[in-house]
Design a protein around this motif. Structure first.
Motif, PDB file in Angstrom:
ATOM      1  N   SER A   1     -12.616   1.654   8.195  1.00  0.00           N
ATOM      2  CA  SER A   1     -11.574   2.135   7.281  1.00  0.00           C
ATOM      3  C   SER A   1     -12.026   2.216   5.827  1.00  0.00           C
ATOM      4  N   LYS A   2     -13.012   1.426   5.433  1.00  0.00           N
ATOM      5  CA  LYS A   2     -13.507   1.499   4.057  1.00  0.00           C
ATOM      6  C   LYS A   2     -14.820   2.276   4.006  1.00  0.00           C
TER       7      LYS A   2
ATOM      8  N   TYR B   1     -13.882  -6.717   5.853  1.00  0.00           N
ATOM      9  CA  TYR B   1     -13.354  -5.356   5.684  1.00  0.00           C
ATOM     10  C   TYR B   1     -14.168  -4.484   4.733  1.00  0.00           C
TER      11      TYR B   1
ATOM     12  N   PHE C   1      -9.620 -10.918  -0.010  1.00  0.00           N
ATOM     13  CA  PHE C   1      -8.667  -9.846  -0.270  1.00  0.00           C
ATOM     14  C   PHE C   1      -7.291 -10.442  -0.534  1.00  0.00           C
TER      15      PHE C   1
ATOM     16  N   GLY D   1      -6.728  -0.542  -0.914  1.00  0.00           N
ATOM     17  CA  GLY D   1      -6.591  -0.408   0.539  1.00  0.00           C
ATOM     18  C   GLY D   1      -7.150   0.878   1.098  1.00  0.00           C
TER      19      GLY D   1
ATOM     20  N   THR E   1     -14.614  -2.888  10.198  1.00  0.00           N
ATOM     21  CA  THR E   1     -13.780  -1.688  10.311  1.00  0.00           C
ATOM     22  C   THR E   1     -14.469  -0.490   9.668  1.00  0.00           C
TER      23      THR E   1
ATOM     24  N   PHE F   1      -3.166  -9.342   3.006  1.00  0.00           N
ATOM     25  CA  PHE F   1      -2.483  -8.127   3.413  1.00  0.00           C
ATOM     26  C   PHE F   1      -1.225  -8.543   4.197  1.00  0.00           C
TER      27      PHE F   1
ATOM     28  N   PHE G   1       0.827  -1.208   0.000  1.00  0.00           N
ATOM     29  CA  PHE G   1       0.000   0.000   0.000  1.00  0.00           C
ATOM     30  C   PHE G   1       0.862   1.258   0.000  1.00  0.00           C
TER      31      PHE G   1
ATOM     32  N   ASP H   1     -12.686 -11.567   8.523  1.00  0.00           N
ATOM     33  CA  ASP H   1     -12.342 -10.165   8.252  1.00  0.00           C
ATOM     34  C   ASP H   1     -13.332  -9.634   7.220  1.00  0.00           C
TER      35      ASP H   1
ATOM     36  N   ARG I   1      -9.183   5.048  12.572  1.00  0.00           N
ATOM     37  CA  ARG I   1      -8.675   3.902  13.324  1.00  0.00           C
ATOM     38  C   ARG I   1      -9.753   3.316  14.230  1.00  0.00           C
TER      39      ARG I   1
ATOM     40  N   GLY J   1      -8.565   0.088  14.835  1.00  0.00           N
ATOM     41  CA  GLY J   1      -8.346  -0.484  13.505  1.00  0.00           C
ATOM     42  C   GLY J   1      -8.286  -2.008  13.564  1.00  0.00           C
ATOM     43  N   TYR J   2      -8.532  -2.629  12.405  1.00  0.00           N
ATOM     44  CA  TYR J   2      -8.431  -4.082  12.298  1.00  0.00           C
ATOM     45  C   TYR J   2      -7.006  -4.524  12.571  1.00  0.00           C
ATOM     46  N   THR J   3      -6.063  -3.658  12.206  1.00  0.00           N
ATOM     47  CA  THR J   3      -4.652  -3.978  12.411  1.00  0.00           C
ATOM     48  C   THR J   3      -4.397  -4.282  13.881  1.00  0.00           C
TER      49      THR J   3
HETATM   50  C1  PLP Z   1      -7.940  -7.222   4.084  1.00  0.00           C
HETATM   51  C2  PLP Z   1      -8.057  -6.024   4.960  1.00  0.00           C
HETATM   52  N1  PLP Z   1      -8.679  -6.118   6.108  1.00  0.00           N
HETATM   53  C3  PLP Z   1      -8.828  -5.053   6.927  1.00  0.00           C
HETATM   54  C4  PLP Z   1      -8.338  -3.836   6.595  1.00  0.00           C
HETATM   55  C5  PLP Z   1      -8.573  -2.666   7.502  1.00  0.00           C
HETATM   56  O1  PLP Z   1      -7.550  -2.440   8.374  1.00  0.00           O
HETATM   57  P1  PLP Z   1      -7.668  -1.246   9.403  1.00  0.00           P
HETATM   58  O2  PLP Z   1      -9.008  -1.342  10.102  1.00  0.00           O
HETATM   59  O3  PLP Z   1      -6.535  -1.456  10.355  1.00  0.00           O
HETATM   60  O4  PLP Z   1      -7.533   0.035   8.661  1.00  0.00           O
HETATM   61  C6  PLP Z   1      -7.634  -3.689   5.418  1.00  0.00           C
HETATM   62  C7  PLP Z   1      -7.058  -2.388   5.075  1.00  0.00           C
HETATM   63  O5  PLP Z   1      -6.609  -2.119   4.040  1.00  0.00           O
HETATM   64  C8  PLP Z   1      -7.511  -4.811   4.566  1.00  0.00           C
HETATM   65  O6  PLP Z   1      -6.871  -4.734   3.396  1.00  0.00           O
END
Ligand code: PLP
Length: 479
Positions: A318-319, A289, A259, A123, A316, A215, A108, A287, A326, A188-190
């Protein structure tokens, strides 16, 4: 008679006579070592000889040597005299080992920072879509109604307001079967995946299977928790959950939209994942996402809805909103909850309260659903446009995967088979692209067909037409 020159080195030492002569000699010797004029291991003249050469008292030289030995510049051994210490190598020292940056290999990350004007890497959503007005209004309402108490350290699981709002929204839109008491709000998912990995390891888990394409940070993050990460192969029906065995404790899947390959998990594979979890006591991590974004039909409900006691659901913002928030959430089966919450408490005590309260307001007011509907239409149009333009300009490039999410996989014909070369050429044309291979582990023998993972959701509106035009020019066959 022995002299400095006889000792094998003709060294000029600038020493200022007078009261500070010893310090001056020490400085001169340090400088000579640092710059390499006195090499590591080389022998210095005896204090008697150097004192005579420099016209100093012998004690002054002996004291200076003693000081530099104490500092580690020189060594003094019976029988071998005074030498320059080995570690006193000249030249800039290498950075401490722990401070050297490993190459993250993040697909990314843009080469050369964010300099490329057209970003089609996957992403990220279109950041210009963020509903600033609605968020501000929700933040104002949240802050106005929050008691002082809410601004202190709060529950590591997340604010009750957000967990209530999420439980309702996830049940309604994704078929998730949970309860506010089983939700954990994460940064965040991270973070979520790291917490899960550590919780599973703390409960005795040793091995987690992860889809062969994914990822890279997720795999790295899981390995850092101490779990062994196994590669789960993929085919046109998604992850080979039929291959899961007893030796595996957990599996991480992207069932709605793999993904990055872009296929949904086939119903038989969904059943196989649940059957594996039920028969072995294994844990499925789902996940989800980009589960909100399906364009050709109603989204398929979450796998978690089939087996809430065995599946951890992860969502999440994030999208659907922006990654900078986060904010993510886990719906956790009861037996795992305590361990996950313990890890969350250790990680950061809890996620930021004001953003949680604001998101709860946004969901409660219907603003979140409105934003998701707006974004769905936006990305659907972009995907349609990408497919139409490619069909026109590069008909031998196939858009694969389902009509969903914020990215598409473009399978490349033999004339464009070198992903690295193509993405390098794209960068020269100002377009940031990512090859599919970047989502595979380096030692994976299955290289698959060459492809690009195009984040059509990433550019802001003003840049999308230019990005698409350049992409088509790169992929079009020579005339
Ligand atoms: C496969 C996948 N899952 C989850 C996420 C989300 O991650 P985060 O919530 O930490 O932004 C992403 C982010 O690009 C992703 O590619």
């Amino acid at each position: 008679m022995e002299s400095w020159a006889d000792a094998g080195s003709d060294l000029f030492l600038e020493v200022t006579p007078g009261p500070g002569v010893r310090a001056s000699l020490e400085r001169a010797l340090r400088e000579a070592v640092r710059t390499g004029r006195l090499a590591a291991g080389s022998r210095l003249p005896s204090s008697r000889v150097l004192a005579r050469d420099l016209g100093l008292a012998r004690n002054t030289v002996a004291d200076a040597y003693g000081q530099l030995v104490a500092e580690g510049w020189l060594t003094a051994r019976q029988g071998s005299g005074t030498r320059v210490a080995d570690q006193a190598e000249p030249g800039p020292p290498p950075p401490p080992r722990l401070l050297r940056r490993p190459d993250p290999g993040d697909p990314f990350e843009l080469p050369g920072g964010l300099a490329l004007p057209y970003n089609l890497r996957p992403g990220s959503p279109d950041l210009s879509l963020f509903p600033r007005g609605a968020w501000l209004a929700a933040a104002r309402r949240a802050l106005e109604s929050a008691p002082h108490q809410a601004l202190g350290y709060t529950d590591p699981q997340g604010t009750p307001e957000l967990r209530r709002a999420l439980a309702g929204s996830l049940a309604r839109t994704r078929g998730v079967r949970t309860d506010p008491d089983l939700l954990v709000v994460c940064t965040g998912y991270t973070q979520a995946v790291g917490l899960l990995g550590r919780a599973l390891a703390a409960l005795g888990g040793r091995r987690i299977a992860v889809e062969a394409l994914g990822f890279p940070d997720t795999r790295t993050g899981l390995r850092a928790t101490g779990l062994a990460v196994e590669r789960l192969p993929l085919d046109g029906h998604g992850a080979r959950t039929d291959l899961l065995g007893r030796g595996t404790d957990a599996v991480l899947l992207t069932p709605a939209h793999q993904f990055p390959a872009g296929v949904p998990l086939h119903p038989d594979r969904r059943t196989a994942a649940v059957a594996w979890a039920r028969s072995t006591g294994g844990v499925v991590v789902e996940d989800d996402y980009d589960g909100e974004f399906r364009y050709d039909r109603q989204p398929v409900g979450a796998l978690q809805g089939l087996a809430p006691d065995h599946v951890v659901y992860a969502g999440t913002a994030s999208k659907s909103l922006v990654p900078g928030l986060r904010l993510a959430w886990l719906a956790v089966p009861p037996p795992l909850l305590e361990a996950v919450v313990a890890e969350k408490r250790l990680a950061d005590h809890h996620s930021p309260v004001l953003d949680q309260l604001t998101l709860a307001e946004l969901i409660g007011s219907g603003g979140y659903d409105r934003q998701v509907r707006r974004a769905r239409l936006h990305y659907r149009r972009r995907r349609d446009r990408l497919a139409a333009e490619l069909a026109r300009h590069a008909p031998d490039v196939a858009v694969t995967g389902i009509a969903a999410g914020l990215h598409a996989v473009l399978e490349l014909p033999p004339r464009l088979a070198d992903e690295e070369e193509l993405t390098a050429r794209a960068a020269e044309a100002g377009v940031a692209l990512t090859g599919l291979d970047r989502f595979r582990e380096a030692d994976d023998p299955d290289r698959g067909r060459p492809a690009l993972v195009v984040g059509y959701g990433t550019p802001p509106d003003h840049a999308f037409p230019g990005a698409l035009e350049r992409l088509c020019a790169l992929l079009a066959p020579p005339r």
